[in-house]
Design a protein around this motif. Structure first.
Motif, short mmCIF file in Angstrom:
data_model
loop_
_atom_site.label_atom_id
_atom_site.label_comp_id
_atom_site.label_asym_id
_atom_site.label_seq_id
_atom_site.Cartn_x
_atom_site.Cartn_y
_atom_site.Cartn_z
N LEU A 240 -18.43 4.66 -8.78
CA LEU A 240 -18.21 6.08 -8.51
C LEU A 240 -16.78 6.48 -8.81
N ILE A 241 -15.82 5.62 -8.44
CA ILE A 241 -14.42 5.92 -8.70
C ILE A 241 -14.12 5.83 -10.19
N GLY A 242 -14.62 4.78 -10.86
CA GLY A 242 -14.27 4.55 -12.26
C GLY A 242 -14.90 5.50 -13.25
N TRP A 243 -16.14 5.92 -12.99
CA TRP A 243 -16.82 6.82 -13.91
C TRP A 243 -17.09 8.20 -13.31
N GLY A 244 -17.36 8.26 -12.00
CA GLY A 244 -17.72 9.53 -11.38
C GLY A 244 -16.56 10.50 -11.27
N LEU A 245 -15.42 10.03 -10.75
CA LEU A 245 -14.26 10.91 -10.60
C LEU A 245 -13.75 11.44 -11.94
N SER A 247 -15.49 12.02 -14.57
CA SER A 247 -16.48 13.01 -15.03
C SER A 247 -16.27 14.34 -14.31
N MET A 248 -16.03 14.29 -13.00
CA MET A 248 -15.81 15.52 -12.23
C MET A 248 -14.54 16.23 -12.69
N VAL A 249 -13.47 15.46 -12.91
CA VAL A 249 -12.21 16.06 -13.37
C VAL A 249 -12.39 16.69 -14.74
N LEU A 250 -13.09 15.99 -15.63
CA LEU A 250 -13.29 16.53 -16.98
C LEU A 250 -14.12 17.81 -16.94
N ILE A 251 -15.18 17.85 -16.13
CA ILE A 251 -16.01 19.06 -16.04
C ILE A 251 -15.17 20.23 -15.55
N LEU A 252 -14.32 19.99 -14.54
CA LEU A 252 -13.45 21.05 -14.05
C LEU A 252 -12.49 21.52 -15.12
N TRP A 253 -11.92 20.58 -15.88
CA TRP A 253 -10.98 20.94 -16.94
C TRP A 253 -11.66 21.71 -18.06
N VAL A 254 -12.85 21.28 -18.48
CA VAL A 254 -13.59 21.96 -19.55
C VAL A 254 -13.95 23.38 -19.14
#
Length: 424
Positions: A240-245, A247-254
């Motif tokens: 969750l930390i390595g792939w989930g976080l 992904s969440m940051v990238l979605i927010l940035w996009v």
């Protein structure tokens, strides 16, 4: 060589594009000033604000002399502190004196050639570095995944770390191919879904790589602090930390870029607030890793002292952990903290060395230390190679079982002796 300025840590705008962007902003500001003056009809005397395609001459009264600084207009080309002047007359603005060419001394033409050669060398270095890292990392993943002996929580985390480095190297090559393969293309004004996707994938690979470096630090600390606790139950938290976080940051940035700053290929960092959506989590992961490594070193020192005090001669295990920790400090992104809180244009030459030179080989070094220099891996590979060269060879266990089978079914059909059973 525009791709060399798309820094690995995320500084993404090339100086050529920065010049164009600054020029367009200056022209827009000058145009807004002119529109504001046109709406204000209280005073029409003097010289109106004028854009001369290079600089903006603000409104002045008749008889006033206005100057523009060379360092302000040509800050990317010249460090000269000269000025150009214009007089406001009853007939309007006078001719400029001296000219931009005479007042602002530009760098000679020999410097760009040397800089081009310098950047070309760097491009070759980081291309070789990422290609070497990509091949070694893929080989290490195959080794860890192909042998059943290596299937454990520790190596699962290593495989994910290797995968993040593979993504990072692949993203660099994809980004270069999409944004800078065609030298005739104006990449500063290019704005397509393909180039935006390439930049977004690049940012995700950077985020995932840093967070898996963080996971490695967390795992090492947990391994030392909680010796008797099963690590398997923590594995999904690591995922969750390595792939989930990331992904969440990238979605927010996009989403933020799409709705509030949908310019170009999203390969700039002019908007500091939006840029910190990416830089903030990366910086936080580096800070947490620093704290983790300090704590790991403290735990190792305590264990070494306790082993020495108790007269325990078996300190080799802790010494190996201590040496591994010291090896992992530069590999876990500690060198990036040098520039974490500095302005983006600070130490460009040093960043090129660290982030392009050393950073491109980082994946290779990680694969080398974690996999190819591991004694268990080397022993298992030697066994596998020996079996490949001797396909008819039976392992001792299989050979004993074969002997039992022959004795059971052959001769008088008597059962095997207890001695043979014990040997099995």
């Amino acid at each position: 060589f525009c791709n060399l300025y798309f820094y690995i840590f995320g500084e993404a705008i090339h100086p050529d594009c920065a010049i164009i962007s600054q020029h367009l902003r200056a022209r827009e500001i000058c145009s807004q000033t002119r529109r504001s003056e046109a709406q204000n009809r209280s005073d029409h005397s003097g010289c109106k604000t004028e854009w001369d395609e290079i600089g903006c001459w603000l409104r002045a009264k008749v008889g006033q002399v206005v100057n523009l600084s060379c360092s302000e207009v040509f800050q990317h080309f010249s460090s000269n502190q000269g000025f150009v002047y214009r007089n406001c007359t009853a007939d309007g603005w006078s001719e400029m004196y001296p000219t931009y060419e005479d007042a602002c001394h530009f760098n000679d033409d020999s410097e760009p050639e040397s800089e081009t050669s310098y950047l070309y060398t760097f491009r070759q270095v980081y291309t070789v570095g990422y290609a070497t890292s990509l091949i070694s990392l893929l080989t290490a993943i195959v080794v860890f995944a192909g042998f059943r002996k290596f299937r454990c929580t520790r190596n699962y985390i290593h495989i994910n770390l290797f995968s993040s480095f593979v993504l990072r190297a692949s993203a660099v090559f994809i980004k270069d191919a999409v944004l800078f393969a065609d030298e005739t293309l104006d990449h500063c004004s290019m704005s397509t879904a393909t180039c935006k996707s390439a930049v977004a994938f690049f940012q995700f690979s950077i985020l995932a790589n840093y967070f898996w470096l963080l996971v490695e630090g967390m795992y090492l600390q947990t391994l030392l602090a909680l010796t008797f606790v099963s690590q398997r139950k923590y594995f999904w938290w690591y995922i969750l930390i390595g792939w989930g976080l990331p992904s969440m940051v990238l979605i927010l940035w996009v989403l933020t870029r799409f709705f509030y700053d949908d310019r170009g290929c999203w390969d700039d960092n002019d908007n500091v607030g939006i840029w910190w959506i990416i830089k903030g989590p990366i910086t936080a992961s580096l800070l947490v890793n620093i704290v983790i490594f300090i704590n790991v070193i403290r735990i190792l020192v305590q264990k070494l002292k306790s082993s020495t005090t108790a007269g325990n001669s078996d300190t080799g295990h802790f010494m190996r952990l201590a040496k591994s920790t010291l090896f992992l400090i530069p590999l876990f992104g500690m060198h990036y903290t040098v520039f974490a809180f500095l302005p983006e244009n600070t130490g460009v030459a040093a960043r090129l060395y660290i982030e392009l030179g050393l950073g491109s080989f980082q994946g290779f070094v990680v694969a080398l230390l974690y996999c190819f220099m591991n004694g268990e891996v080397q022993a298992e590979l030697r066994k596998w190679l020996w079996r490949c060269h001797n396909p008819n060879h039976l392992t001792p266990g299989k050979r004993s079982m074969t002997q039992i089978t022959i004795r059971t079914h052959g001769g008088l059909g008597l059962p095997p002796s207890s001695a043979n059973i014990s040997a099995v």
